[in-house]
Design a protein around this motif. Structure first.
Motif, mmCIF file in Angstrom:
data_model
loop_
_atom_site.group_PDB
_atom_site.id
_atom_site.type_symbol
_atom_site.label_atom_id
_atom_site.label_comp_id
_atom_site.label_asym_id
_atom_site.label_seq_id
_atom_site.Cartn_x
_atom_site.Cartn_y
_atom_site.Cartn_z
ATOM 1 N N VAL A 30 0.852 -1.192 0.000
ATOM 2 C CA VAL A 30 0.000 0.000 0.000
ATOM 3 C C VAL A 30 0.887 1.241 0.000
ATOM 4 O O VAL A 30 1.734 1.427 0.881
ATOM 5 C CB VAL A 30 -0.933 0.025 1.242
ATOM 6 C CG1 VAL A 30 -1.731 1.325 1.281
ATOM 7 C CG2 VAL A 30 -1.869 -1.177 1.230
ATOM 8 N N MET A 31 0.702 2.072 -1.023
ATOM 9 C CA MET A 31 1.379 3.365 -1.129
ATOM 10 C C MET A 31 0.296 4.434 -1.019
ATOM 11 O O MET A 31 -0.723 4.365 -1.702
ATOM 12 C CB MET A 31 2.097 3.473 -2.472
ATOM 13 C CG MET A 31 2.798 4.789 -2.719
ATOM 14 S SD MET A 31 3.569 4.771 -4.377
ATOM 15 C CE MET A 31 4.497 6.293 -4.323
ATOM 16 N N THR A 32 0.518 5.412 -0.144
ATOM 17 C CA THR A 32 -0.509 6.438 0.077
ATOM 18 C C THR A 32 0.103 7.827 -0.062
ATOM 19 O O THR A 32 1.171 8.093 0.505
ATOM 20 C CB THR A 32 -1.129 6.288 1.484
ATOM 21 O OG1 THR A 32 -1.555 4.939 1.672
ATOM 22 C CG2 THR A 32 -2.318 7.213 1.656
ATOM 23 N N PHE A 33 -0.569 8.678 -0.805
ATOM 24 C CA PHE A 33 -0.175 10.086 -0.930
ATOM 25 C C PHE A 33 -1.028 10.925 0.011
ATOM 26 O O PHE A 33 -2.226 10.685 0.150
ATOM 27 C CB PHE A 33 -0.411 10.591 -2.356
ATOM 28 C CG PHE A 33 0.617 10.134 -3.352
ATOM 29 C CD1 PHE A 33 1.621 10.982 -3.778
ATOM 30 C CD2 PHE A 33 0.577 8.849 -3.877
ATOM 31 C CE1 PHE A 33 2.573 10.573 -4.698
ATOM 32 C CE2 PHE A 33 1.524 8.423 -4.805
ATOM 33 C CZ PHE A 33 2.529 9.289 -5.204
ATOM 34 N N THR A 34 -0.409 11.931 0.624
ATOM 35 C CA THR A 34 -1.167 12.892 1.426
ATOM 36 C C THR A 34 -0.613 14.290 1.198
ATOM 37 O O THR A 34 0.608 14.461 1.044
ATOM 38 C CB THR A 34 -1.125 12.546 2.925
ATOM 39 O OG1 THR A 34 -1.823 13.583 3.648
ATOM 40 C CG2 THR A 34 0.290 12.439 3.457
ATOM 41 N N GLY A 35 -1.499 15.273 1.211
ATOM 42 C CA GLY A 35 -1.068 16.663 1.132
ATOM 43 C C GLY A 35 -0.705 17.227 2.490
ATOM 44 O O GLY A 35 -0.224 18.362 2.590
ATOM 45 N N ASN A 36 -0.937 16.461 3.546
ATOM 46 C CA ASN A 36 -0.519 16.845 4.896
ATOM 47 C C ASN A 36 0.915 16.348 5.125
ATOM 48 O O ASN A 36 1.436 15.552 4.346
ATOM 49 C CB ASN A 36 -1.441 16.204 5.941
ATOM 50 C CG ASN A 36 -2.866 16.706 5.824
ATOM 51 O OD1 ASN A 36 -3.168 17.836 6.183
ATOM 52 N ND2 ASN A 36 -3.751 15.863 5.299
ATOM 53 N N VAL A 37 1.538 16.809 6.195
ATOM 54 C CA VAL A 37 2.833 16.232 6.558
ATOM 55 C C VAL A 37 2.602 15.175 7.623
ATOM 56 O O VAL A 37 1.661 15.258 8.418
ATOM 57 C CB VAL A 37 3.840 17.306 7.040
ATOM 58 C CG1 VAL A 37 4.234 18.203 5.881
ATOM 59 C CG2 VAL A 37 3.303 18.094 8.206
ATOM 60 N N ASP B 211 2.559 1.080 3.554
ATOM 61 C CA ASP B 211 3.983 0.722 3.484
ATOM 62 C C ASP B 211 4.825 1.926 3.094
ATOM 63 O O ASP B 211 5.941 2.106 3.598
ATOM 64 C CB ASP B 211 4.196 -0.374 2.416
ATOM 65 C CG ASP B 211 3.503 -1.668 2.775
ATOM 66 O OD1 ASP B 211 3.951 -2.310 3.745
ATOM 67 O OD2 ASP B 211 2.525 -2.033 2.102
ATOM 68 N N LEU B 212 4.333 2.691 2.149
ATOM 69 C CA LEU B 212 5.096 3.813 1.591
ATOM 70 C C LEU B 212 4.191 5.042 1.581
ATOM 71 O O LEU B 212 3.161 5.051 0.908
ATOM 72 C CB LEU B 212 5.546 3.447 0.171
ATOM 73 C CG LEU B 212 6.305 4.495 -0.627
ATOM 74 C CD1 LEU B 212 7.567 4.942 0.107
ATOM 75 C CD2 LEU B 212 6.676 3.939 -2.005
ATOM 76 N N LEU B 213 4.597 6.048 2.339
ATOM 77 C CA LEU B 213 3.803 7.281 2.431
ATOM 78 C C LEU B 213 4.556 8.404 1.723
ATOM 79 O O LEU B 213 5.758 8.586 1.934
ATOM 80 C CB LEU B 213 3.602 7.662 3.899
ATOM 81 C CG LEU B 213 2.747 8.920 4.136
ATOM 82 C CD1 LEU B 213 1.258 8.594 4.005
ATOM 83 C CD2 LEU B 213 3.017 9.515 5.527
ATOM 84 N N VAL B 214 3.850 9.132 0.880
ATOM 85 C CA VAL B 214 4.400 10.357 0.291
ATOM 86 C C VAL B 214 3.625 11.510 0.891
ATOM 87 O O VAL B 214 2.392 11.551 0.787
ATOM 88 C CB VAL B 214 4.266 10.358 -1.249
ATOM 89 C CG1 VAL B 214 4.856 11.640 -1.819
ATOM 90 C CG2 VAL B 214 4.958 9.145 -1.845
ATOM 91 N N ASP B 215 4.327 12.424 1.551
ATOM 92 C CA ASP B 215 3.602 13.483 2.260
ATOM 93 C C ASP B 215 3.981 14.874 1.777
ATOM 94 O O ASP B 215 4.965 15.058 1.054
ATOM 95 C CB ASP B 215 3.812 13.357 3.773
ATOM 96 C CG ASP B 215 5.161 13.887 4.246
ATOM 97 O OD1 ASP B 215 6.079 14.059 3.429
ATOM 98 O OD2 ASP B 215 5.304 14.127 5.460
#
Ligand code: SF4
Length: 191
Positions: free
Chosen positions: A96-103, A117-121
């Motif tokens: 699971v890779m998740t993008f967020t506009g928050n930090v 598993d992998l977060l892009v923030d």
């Protein structure tokens, strides 16, 4: 049943994270970065409501994918049903890779964070474009390896842009490209 508000799903793509993935765009974004490429996802109206169990069943029936990518909209605006979905597909072996506009530091604990598993923030900053790392838009955005599923070797993956033409003639783009690249494509300049 807990419902997800979805904007779009692409069953198999090589342009939204490591390997072949199912990409799920959520509807609704409270972050609202100036210059966002997906402003049509900001409103919570106009999406498709789907039970997370039904989405999990659909995703787990797709052959050949190594994981799921959750993009916005803002996935963490819907942490409970998306968390249940992410946990279910991860238990079945998908990443699971998740993008967020928050930090990350501002995200409260959630099942969605636990199942990622992998977060892009970080918000998209239109005046600070990312020159090299794949899949992201601006230099402030960070990759967080929350499990041992992925590591820095993913940065050698080139950015891809996928163009899909449906039988009704509609055209969809996914992947990340700079405005300059998109303009060159539209003008037929393929250098
Ligand atoms: S978080 Fe993503 S979808 Fe939301 S405004 Fe920023 S770039 Fe757009």
């Amino acid at each position: 049943m807990e419902l997800l508000n979805l904007h779009r799903i692409v069953d198999v793509t090589a342009a939204e994270g490591p390997g072949l993935r199912c990409a799920v765009w959520t509807q609704g974004c409270s972050v609202r970065c100036p210059g966002c490429f997906n402003p049509q996802t900001w409103t919570t109206r106009g999406g498709t409501l789907v039970a997370w169990q039904d989405l999990a069943e659909r995703v787990l029936a797709i052959d050949g994918i190594e994981g799921v990518t959750l993009l916005g909209g803002e996935p963490f605006d819907q942490p409970e049903p998306l968390g249940a979905f992410a946990s279910a597909v991860r238990s079945a072996g998908l990443s699971v890779m998740t993008f967020t506009g928050n930090v990350l530091e501002d995200l409260p604990p959630s099942e969605l964070l636990d199942a990622t598993d992998l977060l892009v923030d970080g918000p998209f900053l239109a005046d600070r474009p990312e020159p090299s790392r794949p899949w992201i838009g601006s230099v402030n955005q960070r990759f967080h390896f929350l499990t041992n599923r992925y590591d820095e070797s993913i940065f050698s993956t080139p950015n891809r842009l996928e163009l899909r033409i449906a039988t009704d003639g509609s055209v969809e783009l996914n992947g990340f490209a700079t405005t300059e690249v998109l303009e060159a494509l539209l003008e037929g300049d393929h250098r």
